[in-house]
Scaffold this motif. Structure first.
Motif, PDB file in Angstrom:
ATOM      1  N   LYS A  53     -18.379 -87.718 -57.650  1.00  0.00           N
ATOM      2  CA  LYS A  53     -18.477 -86.296 -57.332  1.00  0.00           C
ATOM      3  C   LYS A  53     -17.255 -85.524 -57.842  1.00  0.00           C
ATOM      4  CE  LYS A  53     -20.516 -85.429 -53.484  1.00  0.00           C
ATOM      5  NZ  LYS A  53     -20.797 -85.286 -52.029  1.00  0.00           N
ATOM      6  N   LYS A  54     -16.102 -86.188 -57.968  1.00  0.00           N
ATOM      7  CA  LYS A  54     -14.886 -85.515 -58.432  1.00  0.00           C
ATOM      8  C   LYS A  54     -15.036 -85.013 -59.868  1.00  0.00           C
ATOM      9  CE  LYS A  54     -12.056 -88.539 -55.541  1.00  0.00           C
ATOM     10  NZ  LYS A  54     -11.041 -89.608 -55.531  1.00  0.00           N
ATOM     11  N   SER A  55     -15.799 -85.757 -60.666  1.00  0.00           N
ATOM     12  CA  SER A  55     -15.979 -85.360 -62.061  1.00  0.00           C
ATOM     13  C   SER A  55     -17.307 -84.641 -62.288  1.00  0.00           C
ATOM     14  CB  SER A  55     -15.904 -86.587 -62.970  1.00  0.00           C
ATOM     15  OG  SER A  55     -16.893 -87.533 -62.620  1.00  0.00           O
ATOM     16  N   GLY A  56     -18.159 -84.571 -61.260  1.00  0.00           N
ATOM     17  CA  GLY A  56     -19.454 -83.918 -61.397  1.00  0.00           C
ATOM     18  C   GLY A  56     -20.458 -84.726 -62.194  1.00  0.00           C
ATOM     19  N   ALA A  57     -20.237 -86.027 -62.315  1.00  0.00           N
ATOM     20  CA  ALA A  57     -21.124 -86.888 -63.104  1.00  0.00           C
ATOM     21  C   ALA A  57     -21.854 -87.860 -62.186  1.00  0.00           C
ATOM     22  CB  ALA A  57     -20.332 -87.641 -64.155  1.00  0.00           C
ATOM     23  N   LEU A  58     -22.667 -87.306 -61.277  1.00  0.00           N
ATOM     24  CA  LEU A  58     -23.348 -88.145 -60.293  1.00  0.00           C
ATOM     25  C   LEU A  58     -24.446 -88.995 -60.900  1.00  0.00           C
ATOM     26  CD1 LEU A  58     -23.592 -85.790 -57.193  1.00  0.00           C
ATOM     27  CD2 LEU A  58     -22.340 -87.925 -57.356  1.00  0.00           C
ATOM     28  N   ASN A  59     -24.859 -88.687 -62.139  1.00  0.00           N
ATOM     29  CA  ASN A  59     -25.929 -89.473 -62.757  1.00  0.00           C
ATOM     30  C   ASN A  59     -25.373 -90.585 -63.641  1.00  0.00           C
ATOM     31  OD1 ASN A  59     -24.905 -87.640 -64.597  1.00  0.00           O
ATOM     32  ND2 ASN A  59     -26.789 -87.524 -65.764  1.00  0.00           N
ATOM     33  N   SER A  60     -24.075 -90.898 -63.503  1.00  0.00           N
ATOM     34  CA  SER A  60     -23.472 -91.965 -64.305  1.00  0.00           C
ATOM     35  C   SER A  60     -23.797 -93.320 -63.692  1.00  0.00           C
ATOM     36  CB  SER A  60     -21.957 -91.780 -64.396  1.00  0.00           C
ATOM     37  OG  SER A  60     -21.653 -90.582 -65.070  1.00  0.00           O
TER      38      SER A  60
END
Length: 204
Positions: A67-74
């Motif tokens: 969530k810190k990087s906004g890449a929840l679909n990684s």
């Protein structure tokens, strides 16, 4: 794999590699982690992950981390050692635009697993006599140990699992860059079967 033709109509074997985009999900430094590295996140699907799909592979700790990087679909994470981590930003993306024509890259991936294999297939041993009564066609033969040392030295080339290991092919030339389809056309073959996850780094 496929083939392309140059101006002299010579056939060149190539591999098509679909690139990213990859997102910087964590920046590691010596004061905080003991080493300098950048963690990249990647997902095979083009669309954003829905809430019910997200729960399948995200636990609370990983969800908070991404969530810190906004890449929840990684779905896949990998680290790369870097010399200057301050040049990277959280949430920064890497895609096809980071590669250029005639650039050389090192491609790393898991080789095709071939299961349990004998010495002829695994280590290119020569076979025994094929005539009647030899009883030694594809056997390993003598393994050389006697009363001294009374055991087999580690690393002896014998039958065992073949393939399925991390493999790196170095200095593969990029022949074409297709920005519309996010495809790299790389000369030669790469490790693994079609659909395999690969890691590309610029050659030194």
């Amino acid at each position: 794999m496929t083939q392309i033709f140059d101006e002299k109509n010579a056939s060149i074997p190539v591999t098509l590699i679909k690139i990213g985009p990859c997102t910087v999900t964590q920046i590691k430094t010596v004061p905080t982690d003991g080493y300098d590295a950048v963690q990249l996140g990647f997902d095979l699907s083009k669309k954003k992950v829905e809430d019910n799909q997200k729960k399948r592979f995200l636990n609370k700790a990983l969800e908070g981390h991404l969530k810190k990087s906004g890449a929840l679909n990684s779905r896949y994470l990998k680290e790369y050692y870097v010399n200057r981590p301050e040049e990277f930003e959280l949430g920064q993306t890497f895609d096809i635009t980071n590669f250029s024509l005639n650039q050389f890259v090192d491609v790393r991936g898991k080789s095709i697993g071939k299961g349990f294999a004998g010495t002829v297939k695994r280590h290119n041993f020569s076979r025994g006599p094929m005539s009647h009564g030899s009883k030694n066609h594809r056997e390993p033969g003598s393994i050389g140990a006697g009363t001294t040392p009374g055991r087999i030295y580690p690393g002896k080339r014998m039958a065992g699992r073949l393939g399925g290991k991390p493999t790196t092919l170095k200095r593969l030339a990029i022949l074409r860059v297709d920005t519309d389809e996010n495809l790299l056309v790389v000369k030669g073959s790469v490790p693994g079967k079609p659909g395999n996850l690969l890691s590309l780094t610029p050659s030194v």
